[in-house]
Write a protein that holds these residues in place. Structure first.
Motif, PDB file in Angstrom:
ATOM      1  N   GLY A 154       0.785  -1.225   0.000  1.00  0.00           N
ATOM      2  CA  GLY A 154       0.000   0.000   0.000  1.00  0.00           C
ATOM      3  C   GLY A 154       0.819   1.277   0.000  1.00  0.00           C
ATOM      4  N   LEU A 155       2.159   1.166   0.031  1.00  0.00           N
ATOM      5  CA  LEU A 155       3.008   2.341   0.048  1.00  0.00           C
ATOM      6  C   LEU A 155       3.912   2.368  -1.186  1.00  0.00           C
ATOM      7  CD1 LEU A 155       4.169   2.510   3.787  1.00  0.00           C
ATOM      8  CD2 LEU A 155       2.098   3.437   2.748  1.00  0.00           C
ATOM      9  N   GLU A 156       4.341   3.553  -1.560  1.00  0.00           N
ATOM     10  CA  GLU A 156       5.306   3.725  -2.644  1.00  0.00           C
ATOM     11  C   GLU A 156       6.676   4.021  -2.036  1.00  0.00           C
ATOM     12  OE1 GLU A 156       4.976   3.445  -5.885  1.00  0.00           O
ATOM     13  OE2 GLU A 156       2.799   3.138  -5.963  1.00  0.00           O
ATOM     14  N   MET A 157       7.732   3.603  -2.732  1.00  0.00           N
ATOM     15  CA  MET A 157       9.077   3.821  -2.219  1.00  0.00           C
ATOM     16  C   MET A 157      10.015   4.203  -3.362  1.00  0.00           C
ATOM     17  SD  MET A 157      11.378   1.372   0.268  1.00  0.00           S
ATOM     18  CE  MET A 157      11.882   0.104  -0.890  1.00  0.00           C
ATOM     19  N   LYS A 158      10.890   5.167  -3.101  1.00  0.00           N
ATOM     20  CA  LYS A 158      11.864   5.614  -4.103  1.00  0.00           C
ATOM     21  C   LYS A 158      13.221   5.769  -3.434  1.00  0.00           C
ATOM     22  CE  LYS A 158      12.953   9.544  -7.147  1.00  0.00           C
ATOM     23  NZ  LYS A 158      13.224   8.731  -8.341  1.00  0.00           N
ATOM     24  N   SER A 159      14.244   5.160  -4.019  1.00  0.00           N
ATOM     25  CA  SER A 159      15.599   5.285  -3.493  1.00  0.00           C
ATOM     26  C   SER A 159      16.119   6.698  -3.739  1.00  0.00           C
ATOM     27  CB  SER A 159      16.515   4.262  -4.174  1.00  0.00           C
ATOM     28  OG  SER A 159      17.854   4.457  -3.763  1.00  0.00           O
ATOM     29  N   VAL A 160      16.729   7.284  -2.697  1.00  0.00           N
ATOM     30  CA  VAL A 160      17.282   8.640  -2.833  1.00  0.00           C
ATOM     31  C   VAL A 160      18.791   8.681  -2.584  1.00  0.00           C
ATOM     32  CG1 VAL A 160      15.131   9.831  -2.290  1.00  0.00           C
ATOM     33  CG2 VAL A 160      16.650   9.154  -0.424  1.00  0.00           C
ATOM     34  N   ILE A 262      33.021  -5.840  -1.035  1.00  0.00           N
ATOM     35  CA  ILE A 262      31.859  -6.531  -0.477  1.00  0.00           C
ATOM     36  C   ILE A 262      30.671  -6.342  -1.413  1.00  0.00           C
ATOM     37  CG2 ILE A 262      32.613  -6.345   1.937  1.00  0.00           C
ATOM     38  CD1 ILE A 262      30.651  -4.008   2.270  1.00  0.00           C
ATOM     39  N   ARG A 263      29.747  -7.299  -1.369  1.00  0.00           N
ATOM     40  CA  ARG A 263      28.587  -7.244  -2.258  1.00  0.00           C
ATOM     41  C   ARG A 263      27.471  -6.366  -1.700  1.00  0.00           C
ATOM     42  NH1 ARG A 263      24.762 -10.771  -0.122  1.00  0.00           N
ATOM     43  NH2 ARG A 263      25.569 -12.164   1.496  1.00  0.00           N
ATOM     44  N   GLN A 264      27.492  -6.112  -0.396  1.00  0.00           N
ATOM     45  CA  GLN A 264      26.420  -5.362   0.241  1.00  0.00           C
ATOM     46  C   GLN A 264      26.560  -3.856   0.004  1.00  0.00           C
ATOM     47  OE1 GLN A 264      28.241  -7.653   1.804  1.00  0.00           O
ATOM     48  NE2 GLN A 264      26.866  -9.240   2.598  1.00  0.00           N
ATOM     49  N   TYR A 265      25.445  -3.212  -0.141  1.00  0.00           N
ATOM     50  CA  TYR A 265      25.368  -1.756  -0.147  1.00  0.00           C
ATOM     51  C   TYR A 265      24.069  -1.390   0.553  1.00  0.00           C
ATOM     52  CZ  TYR A 265      22.137  -2.511  -4.022  1.00  0.00           C
ATOM     53  OH  TYR A 265      21.085  -2.937  -4.781  1.00  0.00           O
ATOM     54  N   THR A 266      23.925  -0.154   0.911  1.00  0.00           N
ATOM     55  CA  THR A 266      22.713   0.258   1.614  1.00  0.00           C
ATOM     56  C   THR A 266      22.041   1.404   0.871  1.00  0.00           C
ATOM     57  OG1 THR A 266      21.821   1.100   3.724  1.00  0.00           O
ATOM     58  CG2 THR A 266      24.027   1.810   3.116  1.00  0.00           C
ATOM     59  N   GLU A 267      20.734   1.419   0.894  1.00  0.00           N
ATOM     60  CA  GLU A 267      19.975   2.473   0.226  1.00  0.00           C
ATOM     61  C   GLU A 267      19.069   3.176   1.228  1.00  0.00           C
ATOM     62  OE1 GLU A 267      19.301   1.558  -4.421  1.00  0.00           O
ATOM     63  OE2 GLU A 267      18.035   0.408  -3.068  1.00  0.00           O
ATOM     64  N   LEU A 268      19.084   4.481   1.162  1.00  0.00           N
ATOM     65  CA  LEU A 268      18.119   5.290   1.902  1.00  0.00           C
ATOM     66  C   LEU A 268      16.989   5.603   0.933  1.00  0.00           C
ATOM     67  CD1 LEU A 268      17.577   6.857   4.603  1.00  0.00           C
ATOM     68  CD2 LEU A 268      18.550   8.851   3.445  1.00  0.00           C
ATOM     69  N   SER A 269      15.772   5.331   1.348  1.00  0.00           N
ATOM     70  CA  SER A 269      14.621   5.534   0.466  1.00  0.00           C
ATOM     71  C   SER A 269      13.591   6.429   1.129  1.00  0.00           C
ATOM     72  CB  SER A 269      13.968   4.187   0.119  1.00  0.00           C
ATOM     73  OG  SER A 269      14.873   3.340  -0.557  1.00  0.00           O
ATOM     74  N   VAL A 270      12.772   7.031   0.293  1.00  0.00           N
ATOM     75  CA  VAL A 270      11.635   7.804   0.789  1.00  0.00           C
ATOM     76  C   VAL A 270      10.375   6.996   0.519  1.00  0.00           C
ATOM     77  CG1 VAL A 270      11.364   9.089  -1.380  1.00  0.00           C
ATOM     78  CG2 VAL A 270      10.489  10.061   0.740  1.00  0.00           C
ATOM     79  N   ILE A 271       9.454   6.957   1.485  1.00  0.00           N
ATOM     80  CA  ILE A 271       8.193   6.229   1.317  1.00  0.00           C
ATOM     81  C   ILE A 271       7.022   7.155   1.606  1.00  0.00           C
ATOM     82  CG2 ILE A 271       9.115   3.927   1.840  1.00  0.00           C
ATOM     83  CD1 ILE A 271       7.911   4.209   4.656  1.00  0.00           C
ATOM     84  N   TRP A 272       5.894   6.860   0.954  1.00  0.00           N
ATOM     85  CA  TRP A 272       4.672   7.626   1.156  1.00  0.00           C
ATOM     86  C   TRP A 272       3.487   6.777   0.731  1.00  0.00           C
ATOM     87  CZ3 TRP A 272       7.853   8.031  -2.978  1.00  0.00           C
ATOM     88  CH2 TRP A 272       7.289   7.945  -4.254  1.00  0.00           C
ATOM     89  N   LYS A 273       2.304   7.217   1.115  1.00  0.00           N
ATOM     90  CA  LYS A 273       1.074   6.515   0.736  1.00  0.00           C
ATOM     91  C   LYS A 273       0.451   7.242  -0.446  1.00  0.00           C
ATOM     92  CE  LYS A 273      -2.633   6.328   3.476  1.00  0.00           C
ATOM     93  NZ  LYS A 273      -3.523   5.911   4.572  1.00  0.00           N
ATOM     94  N   PRO A 274       0.261   6.550  -1.578  1.00  0.00           N
ATOM     95  CA  PRO A 274      -0.236   7.217  -2.788  1.00  0.00           C
ATOM     96  C   PRO A 274      -1.570   7.935  -2.614  1.00  0.00           C
ATOM     97  CG  PRO A 274       0.584   5.027  -3.311  1.00  0.00           C
ATOM     98  CD  PRO A 274       0.565   5.130  -1.817  1.00  0.00           C
ATOM     99  N   ASP A 275      -2.447   7.401  -1.755  1.00  0.00           N
ATOM    100  CA  ASP A 275      -3.755   8.040  -1.611  1.00  0.00           C
ATOM    101  C   ASP A 275      -3.810   9.039  -0.452  1.00  0.00           C
ATOM    102  OD1 ASP A 275      -3.654   6.188   0.404  1.00  0.00           O
ATOM    103  OD2 ASP A 275      -5.500   5.139  -0.129  1.00  0.00           O
TER     104      ASP A 275
END
Length: 288
Positions: A154-160, A262-275
């Motif tokens: 139910g949420l949208e997410m975008k990597s920033v 190393i193969r790992q990396y980390t992402e900070l993302s923004v999330i919100w509810k479309p409606d």
């Protein structure tokens, strides 16, 4: 059905006790019971199982409580937005964030808002991943900065921000940057990690980095706050693995060594509810 019926039901559902709910609402207990009975008759469902010992929500009652929470939260948001509009503003944006967002990403966004959407005010609160998701789903905050593997339902997410990992060591640690080749050089050290409450996915990534190097870390301390972790490292209580971007903004006696190969990396993302119907959200999403 009127709004008061929903408010009364919410109080009873949260207290699971008619006397306590009545005291909270400043009405009589018999009057409250009549209001709940009216609501059940109006909806033609039983919302509560009640006997002399306890009150419990039925399956229908549990569903209604979630919907009532959403409605009441939305009404509160409307009241806030109306006051902002009356004051000549475009509205308020409520933002949750992890501490790592406060070093660069969040200040950059706020600067853009000040320039391009000066009529929007912001309310900021540092919160864990899980709490942010819950509050966004309930419309209690509008935007969140998180570290999650995937978008919750139910949420949208975008990597920033895509980031590497670094190991944080005391300033006087004998291993220098030119000597650092692998994380297994610290396999005998005590580790101070972000708690899994901060982000289970992130915590699992840290453990994965160590396991890939052939050891399981000896975890002595955990925290959800970067500053606490860095203070403990500074005092020689152990070493830590954190996103490399966290080296900005702290003036402590610690050093950051970016972990190579190393193969790992980390992402900070923004999330919100479309409606989400807060008009300030759609305007700020364009800036993101």
């Amino acid at each position: 059905m009127e709004l008061r019926h929903l408010l009364y039901f919410q109080a009873v559902a949260e207290e699971l006790n008619f006397r306590k709910a009545a005291d909270r609402l400043f009405i009589s207990q018999p009057g409250l019971s009549r209001q709940i009975k009216q609501l059940e008759q109006e909806l033609e469902v039983q919302l509560l199982d009640r006997n002399r010992k306890k009150v419990q929500l039925t399956t229908a009652g549990l569903y209604l409580l979630e919907e009532v929470d959403f409605l009441i939260n939305h009404l509160e948001t409307v009241k806030v937005q109306l006051k902002e509009i009356e004051a000549g503003k475009l509205g308020e944006l409520r933002i949750g964030f992890l501490g790592s967002a406060a070093n660069h990403i969040l200040p950059s966004l706020l600067a853009k808002i000040n320039v391009h959407e000066s009529g929007i005010s912001t309310s900021l609160e540092e919160l864990s991943n899980g709490v942010q998701v819950e509050l966004i789903q309930k419309d209690k905050i509008d935007l969140g900065f998180v570290r999650l593997e995937s978008a919750p339902e139910g949420l949208e997410m975008k990597s920033v921000l895509r980031d590497t990992f670094s190991i944080v060591i005391p300033e006087e640690h004998p291993i220098q940057s030119q000597d650092f080749q692998s994380i297994d050089q610290f396999s005998k050290e005590s580790f101070i990690l972000f708690s899994s409450d901060y982000s289970q996915y992130y915590y699992d990534q840290i453990i994965g980095i160590c396991r890939d190097a052939g050891f399981f870390p000896t975890i002595r301390h955990k925290s959800v706050h970067a500053l606490t972790i860095f203070r403990l490292v500074e005092q020689g209580m152990g070493v830590a693995i954190v996103p490399s971007s966290l080296k900005e903004g702290y003036k402590l006696k610690v050093r950051f060594l970016e972990i190579p190969n190393i193969r790992q990396y980390t992402e900070l993302s923004v999330i919100w509810k479309p409606d989400n119907r807060n008009p300030a959200l759609s305007r700020v999403l364009k800036l993101i």
